[in-house]
Design a protein around this motif. Structure first.
Motif, mmCIF file in Angstrom:
data_model
loop_
_atom_site.group_PDB
_atom_site.id
_atom_site.type_symbol
_atom_site.label_atom_id
_atom_site.label_comp_id
_atom_site.label_asym_id
_atom_site.label_seq_id
_atom_site.Cartn_x
_atom_site.Cartn_y
_atom_site.Cartn_z
ATOM 1 N N LYS A 280 0.621 -1.264 -0.124
ATOM 2 C CA LYS A 280 0.054 0.076 -0.116
ATOM 3 C C LYS A 280 0.661 1.211 -0.081
ATOM 4 C CE LYS A 280 -4.265 -1.608 0.726
ATOM 5 N NZ LYS A 280 -5.581 -1.436 -0.071
ATOM 6 N N PHE A 281 1.981 1.213 0.581
ATOM 7 C CA PHE A 281 2.745 2.479 0.972
ATOM 8 C C PHE A 281 3.852 2.412 -0.202
ATOM 9 C CE2 PHE A 281 0.523 2.154 4.901
ATOM 10 C CZ PHE A 281 -0.104 3.302 4.938
ATOM 11 N N THR A 282 3.657 2.215 -1.358
ATOM 12 C CA THR A 282 4.743 2.401 -2.481
ATOM 13 C C THR A 282 5.273 3.802 -2.486
ATOM 14 O OG1 THR A 282 3.057 2.748 -3.893
ATOM 15 C CG2 THR A 282 3.761 0.397 -3.688
ATOM 16 N N GLY A 283 6.732 3.773 -2.917
ATOM 17 C CA GLY A 283 7.288 5.172 -2.954
ATOM 18 C C GLY A 283 7.884 5.575 -1.655
ATOM 19 N N LEU A 284 7.745 4.515 -0.614
ATOM 20 C CA LEU A 284 8.588 5.078 0.560
ATOM 21 C C LEU A 284 9.597 3.744 0.790
ATOM 22 C CD1 LEU A 284 6.347 6.042 3.806
ATOM 23 C CD2 LEU A 284 8.446 7.291 2.836
ATOM 24 N N PRO A 285 10.827 3.975 1.145
ATOM 25 C CA PRO A 285 11.849 2.856 1.226
ATOM 26 C C PRO A 285 11.383 2.150 2.585
ATOM 27 C CG PRO A 285 12.996 4.734 0.856
ATOM 28 C CD PRO A 285 11.569 5.575 0.727
ATOM 29 N N ILE A 286 10.935 0.944 2.612
ATOM 30 C CA ILE A 286 10.866 0.114 3.608
ATOM 31 C C ILE A 286 11.863 -1.082 4.007
ATOM 32 C CG2 ILE A 286 8.918 -1.319 4.573
ATOM 33 C CD1 ILE A 286 6.997 0.223 2.858
ATOM 34 N N LEU A 287 12.067 -1.063 5.144
ATOM 35 C CA LEU A 287 12.805 -2.155 5.545
ATOM 36 C C LEU A 287 12.023 -3.057 6.679
ATOM 37 C CD1 LEU A 287 15.788 -3.666 5.871
ATOM 38 C CD2 LEU A 287 16.204 -1.874 7.766
ATOM 39 N N LEU A 291 12.651 -9.958 14.053
ATOM 40 C CA LEU A 291 13.550 -10.402 15.377
ATOM 41 C C LEU A 291 13.257 -11.841 15.960
ATOM 42 C CD1 LEU A 291 13.090 -7.183 16.937
ATOM 43 C CD2 LEU A 291 15.001 -7.732 15.650
ATOM 44 N N ASP A 292 14.566 -12.289 16.091
ATOM 45 C CA ASP A 292 14.022 -13.839 16.694
ATOM 46 C C ASP A 292 15.123 -13.992 17.956
ATOM 47 O OD1 ASP A 292 16.511 -14.195 16.059
ATOM 48 O OD2 ASP A 292 15.954 -15.551 14.461
ATOM 49 N N ASN A 293 15.091 -14.963 18.979
ATOM 50 C CA ASN A 293 15.938 -14.873 19.807
ATOM 51 C C ASN A 293 17.280 -15.509 19.585
ATOM 52 O OD1 ASN A 293 15.035 -17.709 19.227
ATOM 53 N ND2 ASN A 293 14.320 -18.131 21.152
ATOM 54 N N GLN A 294 17.691 -15.300 18.483
ATOM 55 C CA GLN A 294 19.167 -15.614 18.222
ATOM 56 C C GLN A 294 20.083 -14.546 18.679
ATOM 57 O OE1 GLN A 294 19.904 -18.632 16.773
ATOM 58 N NE2 GLN A 294 17.955 -19.074 16.835
ATOM 59 N N ASP A 295 21.094 -14.813 19.459
ATOM 60 C CA ASP A 295 22.199 -14.041 19.883
ATOM 61 C C ASP A 295 22.747 -13.077 18.890
ATOM 62 O OD1 ASP A 295 22.479 -12.730 22.262
ATOM 63 O OD2 ASP A 295 23.935 -14.201 22.832
ATOM 64 N N GLY A 296 23.384 -12.107 19.038
ATOM 65 C CA GLY A 296 24.040 -11.085 18.134
ATOM 66 C C GLY A 296 23.228 -10.243 17.291
ATOM 67 N N THR A 297 23.865 -9.163 17.021
ATOM 68 C CA THR A 297 23.074 -8.087 16.258
ATOM 69 C C THR A 297 23.970 -7.580 15.098
ATOM 70 O OG1 THR A 297 24.389 -6.243 17.527
ATOM 71 C CG2 THR A 297 22.194 -6.737 18.470
ATOM 72 N N ALA A 298 24.985 -8.276 14.687
ATOM 73 C CA ALA A 298 25.754 -8.114 13.434
ATOM 74 C C ALA A 298 25.011 -8.014 12.516
ATOM 75 C CB ALA A 298 26.835 -9.049 13.468
ATOM 76 N N GLY A 299 24.050 -9.113 11.954
ATOM 77 C CA GLY A 299 23.129 -9.133 10.760
ATOM 78 C C GLY A 299 22.168 -8.088 10.717
ATOM 79 N N LEU A 300 21.907 -7.650 11.901
ATOM 80 C CA LEU A 300 20.989 -6.576 12.006
ATOM 81 C C LEU A 300 21.574 -5.346 11.641
ATOM 82 C CD1 LEU A 300 17.848 -5.709 13.083
ATOM 83 C CD2 LEU A 300 18.735 -5.672 15.591
ATOM 84 N N GLU A 301 22.617 -5.160 12.317
ATOM 85 C CA GLU A 301 23.154 -3.423 12.154
ATOM 86 C C GLU A 301 23.614 -3.370 10.581
ATOM 87 O OE1 GLU A 301 26.348 -3.600 14.944
ATOM 88 O OE2 GLU A 301 25.171 -3.297 16.721
ATOM 89 N N THR A 302 24.177 -4.512 10.030
ATOM 90 C CA THR A 302 24.359 -4.507 8.479
ATOM 91 C C THR A 302 23.205 -3.938 7.709
ATOM 92 O OG1 THR A 302 26.146 -6.310 8.978
ATOM 93 C CG2 THR A 302 25.560 -5.582 6.647
ATOM 94 N N ARG A 303 21.965 -4.571 8.049
ATOM 95 C CA ARG A 303 20.983 -4.166 7.225
ATOM 96 C C ARG A 303 20.651 -2.943 7.373
ATOM 97 N NH1 ARG A 303 16.004 -8.223 7.586
ATOM 98 N NH2 ARG A 303 15.554 -6.849 5.935
ATOM 99 N N LEU A 304 20.661 -2.557 8.800
ATOM 100 C CA LEU A 304 20.024 -1.024 9.357
ATOM 101 C C LEU A 304 21.007 -0.080 8.347
ATOM 102 C CD1 LEU A 304 19.412 -1.435 13.051
ATOM 103 C CD2 LEU A 304 17.723 -0.907 11.063
ATOM 104 N N GLU A 305 22.444 -0.135 8.465
ATOM 105 C CA GLU A 305 23.360 0.611 7.791
ATOM 106 C C GLU A 305 23.108 0.787 6.183
ATOM 107 O OE1 GLU A 305 27.243 -0.717 8.324
ATOM 108 O OE2 GLU A 305 28.413 1.084 7.568
#
Ligand code: SF4
Length: 318
Positions: A280-287, A291-305
């Motif tokens: 519905k909200f085309t035109g806006l970048p969306i990420l 989230l799951d209970n796996q430890d570590g935020t490295a993958g998350l940070e890469t995607r946010l960056e």
């Protein structure tokens, strides 16, 4: 249970009620604390979520439970034996097409069952507007179940509701001010218990701030207006919390540079609603982050960056 008034309850020994800092705590913190305080009860709140709580909750829950449910059970466990009662509300709906996720209907029974071998007492308040049990009636019934007379419980509820309303107005006002700030702004679309959670939601907010991006909470919004606006996107969406988020996007879509959808794995409502938002909200970048209970935020940070880089490039500031 014998009835008492709040004054009598204070003068003997104030009963202690445990409030798990998970699920609806973020939404109802002021209402709950004010209500129990007005009754003369003492509230204790579980600590912010940590790794041990998630591990404990994951062991207690069935595998298919969503991460938020697992976290909740971890919080309950941390309160066992530390209070007279633990509050586990049962909220079904606020009216037609205003349903809560089924987890909020079943949580009380799930908790009682999981902790059946303990001496811990649990109390609920049941909101089911379709069955003519609105929030006020639910709280008055809770008060009487705890031994207070109806008038005392009603007074406590009204006071708590006033406090909640004032607090919410202030929070919405502060959040609205962020839309006028300079630089890159991202609307984070997530349930309050996901985004407000110290272990799973806060790192996302912290990381974005570290990247000089302003994160704005979609859930902190004028709820009445958001529900109204949500019908412009979908007239049939039945989950109250999802409708508030959808309405919030509709209200603020032109004031932000992008959206981050943040969900707890495996969330049934979000898996459908997020798909709808993307279409519905085309035109806006969306990420879209799950989230799951796996430890570590490295993958998350890469995607946010990567996402924030895209927004900065689009705006010509990178
Ligand atoms: S809406 Fe999703 S995250 Fe929230 S309780 Fe339901 S399944 Fe869990």
């Amino acid at each position: 249970m014998k009835e008492r008034n709040s004054t009598a309850a204070i003068s003997v020994k104030a009963p202690v009620i445990g409030l798990p800092r998970a699920m609806l705590y973020d939404r109802y913190e002021v209402l709950w604390k004010s209500f129990f305080s007005a009754l003369g009860m003492k509230g204790i709140v579980s600590k912010p979520t940590n790794k041990a709580m998630i591990e404990a909750g994951s062991t207690l829950a069935i595998d298919e439970a969503c991460l938020s449910t697992k976290i909740y059970l971890g919080h309950i466990q941390s309160l066992i034996g530390k209070c007279d009662y633990i509050l586990v509300p049962r909220i079904s709906n606020f009216g037609l097409h205003r349903n809560m996720c089924t987890k909020f209907e079943s949580l009380y029974d799930v908790v009682c069952n999981v902790f059946r071998n303990t001496d811990q007492k649990f109390v609920a308040y049941n909101v089911d507007a379709l069955q003519k049990i609105d929030e006020e009636k639910a709280f008055v019934d809770l008060g009487t179940a705890l031994g207070y007379d109806r008038k005392t419980a009603q007074k406590a509820y009204k006071r708590a509701k006033r406090n909640e309303s004032e607090d919410w107005k202030k929070k919405v006002h502060e959040e609205e001010a962020l839309y006028k700030s300079q630089g890159i702004k991202v609307l984070i679309v997530a349930h309050s218990y996901v985004l407000g959670d110290a272990y799973i939601g806060q790192p996302v907010i912290d990381y974005l701030k570290g990247m000089e991006v302003t994160p704005i909470r979609a859930d902190v919004v004028d709820r009445k207006e958001a529900l109204k606006q949500s019908t412009k996107v979908s007239k049939t969406l039945k989950w109250e919390l999802s409708r508030e988020l959808m309405g919030s996007i509709q209200m603020h879509r032109d004031k932000v540079d992008g959206l981050i959808l943040l969900s707890a794995f495996p969330c049934g409502p979000d898996s459908m609603v997020n798909e709808m938002i993307i279409r519905k909200f085309t035109g806006l970048p969306i990420l879209n982050i799950v989230l799951d209970n796996q430890d570590g935020t490295a993958g998350l940070e890469t995607r946010l960056e990567s996402f924030t880089d895209i927004l900065k490039l689009k705006k010509g500031v990178l």
